[in-house]
Design a protein around this motif. Structure first.
Motif: not given
Length: 330
Positions: A212-217, A235-242, A296-302
């Motif tokens: 998953a992205l968080p520990p790798a970012q 694309r992920w906002p903090d890694l726009p080149e990937v 690297g998390f997108e919050l989901r609090l539904a």
């Protein structure tokens, strides 16, 4: 040796014990006497992975909200089954909770007896967050793209070792999806957490991996690891080149790792409601939300229904992926 209690005495004792519960309806309508002692957040993986990071964010924010200490307890092993089964057997009193990831809905299809039923044994509280998975390579591997990875694996079938955070994780199944779509043969190397998978990459034990992205970012941003592609829908906002796998021509290649908060089945509805509200309050706080998004998390609090729907939807989804990949049950 004490004599066994006769059936009649057992029945009388049962009625005597039940009588106080039947005699206190007025008290039950007062303030909920919970929590009255510390709360454990059980994480079924080793420290340092995305689920552990999410649990620790909760453990720091919940005590001021609930008025009791909250500790994170790691119980790794069995692809996450050991920790999950432990919470399934815990008392449904709100004191022992589960913070888990997508393996929770994968393992019932991957293991003959994971030790729990994801629907029957748990009460959903809320989904917490989700992250795309990322294909990683060591900079000295000579692999600079997914195309180069596929070419290397085809030239040397069964030689490339690919690290993943554990059997049943979506990174594990992401590699299986890549194998299905390209016909490559690689050796999967499972670990007990994403942190350990990344350590195997940094240490040179493996050259390629998926987490998953968080520990790798942080390692990607520092240049210690190369991100070949992400498995999100965009694309992920903090890694726009990937690039995403879909951009690279792999239609429908979208997978993510989610984290959810659950309690043992039978936990009182009032406790579940308070936990849902508390988790939302903590993770929606601007500083914590910004920190988690940057990690690297997108919050989901539904809330509970959204998590319940996701569980019911994803159990058969991943069962089909496992069937198509020909993975044997363990």
């Amino acid at each position: 040796m004490p004599r066994a209690m006769r059936p009649g005495r057992r029945a009388a004792l049962g009625l005597a014990l039940a009588a106080p519960a039947l005699a206190i309806p007025a008290r039950a309508q007062g303030p909920l006497p919970w929590p009255v002692r510390g709360i454990r957040l059980v994480v079924p993986f080793g420290p340092g992975g995305p689920t552990d990071v999410m649990a620790r964010a909760l453990s720091h924010g919940l005590p001021p909200v609930l008025g009791q200490p909250v500790v994170v307890e790691s119980r790794p092993g069995g692809g996450g089954n050991i920790g999950v089964a432990h919470v399934a057997r815990a008392a449904p009193d709100g004191d022992t909770l589960l913070v888990t990831s997508t393996g929770f809905v994968v393992n019932p299809s991957l293991f003959r007896n994971p030790g729990y039923d994801p629907v029957r044994d748990f009460a959903p509280i809320t989904e917490l967050g989700a992250s795309p998975n990322v294909l990683l390579a060591r900079p000295d591997s000579g692999i600079e793209s997914v195309a180069a990875l596929v070419a290397r694996a085809k030239a040397e079938p069964g030689v490339l070792n690919m690290a993943n955070p554990g059997t049943g994780s979506t990174p594990h199944l992401t590699i299986e999806l890549l194998r299905l779509k390209t016909g490559i043969e690689v050796v999967q190397v499972p670990h007990n957490s994403a942190a350990l998978a990344i350590q195997s990459l940094l240490g040179g034990t493996t050259s390629i991996g998926v987490t998953a992205l968080p520990p790798a970012q942080p390692q990607i941003k520092a240049g210690a690891l190369r991100a070949l592609a992400l498995t999100g829908a965009s694309r992920w906002p903090d890694l726009p080149e990937v690039p995403t796998m879909q951009e690279l021509g792999y239609e429908g290649f979208v997978s993510e790792t989610f984290q959810g908060l659950l309690a043992p089945a039978g936990t009182p509805a009032a406790i579940l409601a308070r936990l849902t509200a508390a988790a939302r309050e903590v993770l929606a706080a601007p500083q914590i939300a910004a920190r988690l998004r940057a990690a690297g998390f997108e919050l989901r609090l539904a809330g509970p229904q959204a998590l319940a729907d996701r569980i019911v939807r994803e159990v058969p989804l991943w069962r089909e992926v496992i069937r198509a990949a020909g993975l044997p049950q363990e």
